[in-house]
Design a protein around this motif. Sequence first.
Motif, PDB file in Angstrom:
ATOM      1  N   GLY A 241      17.475  19.779  37.281  1.00 28.26           N
ATOM      2  CA  GLY A 241      16.508  18.693  37.320  1.00 28.26           C
ATOM      3  C   GLY A 241      15.091  19.199  37.479  1.00 28.26           C
ATOM      4  N   GLU A 242      14.308  18.484  38.275  1.00 28.65           N
ATOM      5  CA  GLU A 242      12.885  18.795  38.394  1.00 28.65           C
ATOM      6  C   GLU A 242      12.630  20.211  38.893  1.00 28.65           C
ATOM      7  N   ASN A 243      13.506  20.749  39.757  1.00 24.71           N
ATOM      8  CA  ASN A 243      13.301  22.100  40.277  1.00 24.71           C
ATOM      9  C   ASN A 243      13.148  23.100  39.138  1.00 24.71           C
ATOM     10  N   VAL A 244      14.003  22.960  38.121  1.00 22.81           N
ATOM     11  CA  VAL A 244      13.959  23.860  36.964  1.00 22.81           C
ATOM     12  C   VAL A 244      12.851  23.444  36.005  1.00 22.81           C
ATOM     13  N   LEU A 245      12.729  22.159  35.756  1.00 27.87           N
ATOM     14  CA  LEU A 245      11.795  21.679  34.736  1.00 27.87           C
ATOM     15  C   LEU A 245      10.332  21.860  35.128  1.00 27.87           C
ATOM     16  N   ARG A 246      10.042  21.935  36.408  1.00 33.34           N
ATOM     17  CA  ARG A 246       8.664  22.190  36.823  1.00 33.34           C
ATOM     18  C   ARG A 246       8.294  23.662  36.623  1.00 33.34           C
ATOM     19  N   LYS A 247       9.259  24.541  36.740  1.00 37.55           N
ATOM     20  CA  LYS A 247       8.975  25.970  36.607  1.00 37.55           C
ATOM     21  C   LYS A 247       9.040  26.436  35.156  1.00 37.55           C
ATOM     22  N   TYR A 248       9.899  25.808  34.369  1.00 37.23           N
ATOM     23  CA  TYR A 248      10.112  26.249  32.991  1.00 37.23           C
ATOM     24  C   TYR A 248       9.794  25.133  32.006  1.00 37.23           C
ATOM     25  N   TYR A 249       8.961  25.458  31.025  1.00 42.04           N
ATOM     26  CA  TYR A 249       8.811  24.543  29.892  1.00 42.04           C
ATOM     27  C   TYR A 249      10.154  24.525  29.163  1.00 42.04           C
ATOM     28  N   THR A 250      10.635  23.337  28.842  1.00 47.68           N
ATOM     29  CA  THR A 250      11.991  23.202  28.315  1.00 47.68           C
ATOM     30  C   THR A 250      11.970  22.484  26.979  1.00 47.68           C
ATOM     31  N   ALA A 251      12.617  23.090  25.991  1.00 49.37           N
ATOM     32  CA  ALA A 251      12.704  22.516  24.642  1.00 49.37           C
ATOM     33  C   ALA A 251      14.152  22.154  24.343  1.00 49.37           C
TER      34      ALA A 251
END
Length: 275
Positions: A241-251
């Motif tokens: 969730g947000e923990n990953v998505l805030r650190k990594y731009y995700t496509a």
Amino acid sequence: EGSGEPKASATHCARTRIISALEMTPEPFGAFEFDGVLGLGLDSLALDPEFHLLGRLINASQMRPMFGVHLGPSAGSSVAVAGEITFGAPDERRCSGGCSSAIRWAPVVEPQWGYWRISIRRLLVGGRAFSACADPADGCFGIVDTGTSMLGVPREAYAGLLGLTARSVAGADEVDCRSVEGPSIVFELADGLSLELGPEDYSRPAASRLQRTGSSPRAVCRASLMPVDLPAEMGKVFLFGENVLRKYYTAFDAGLQRVGFAPTLATEQPFSTVV
């Protein structure tokens, strides 16, 4: 115009359908600050193709079947960067050197489930293999979910991961747990791709007060985790969730059925139009 449906005149416009709630219960909806849910799963998760937004956009505009998500920093951060979503391609400005070259991809596993579900080969906590996901044969997976605010953990692994990331601190009222040293959490994915979360990424800001019978209370910094229960046939599933998505731009690439990650370049940029 008149009694007919509104016409989509812009190149990237498409007609789609929504489900509107006329009444909602206070629990849990009263605690939500958002106005609605934008479903961005794969087409097999949609109630009907008419309700699948990405599919409707692709069919109407012939754009690439892809979207990219950038979340701004968490509340309290000194960097003010707005979050955004782009359809058709990643936003090149969000990754150092451009996202097209920086993004590394992991294939979606069993896309018929409708989730952006990728394989986790191994999970490391503080540099050591976590017992529940120490080997690819352990059947661990991650679902990348823009609608999840915390890191979701399989219920059978929840207590163990919570314990390994807990840190005792002094002065619970003054400390920000995101600045307290702690072990890294590393998800090893396909083709050498790894996602690493530090205590600044996974910690709850405020410390918790814990007390056992016959002992004095102590302040503990804990990870922002939630237990996940999904059908056994889906394996041990983590929710990114947000923990990953805030650190990594995700496509998210629906055409090639893969998810890509690159470290986010946290600098303010003007809002993009649809690509």
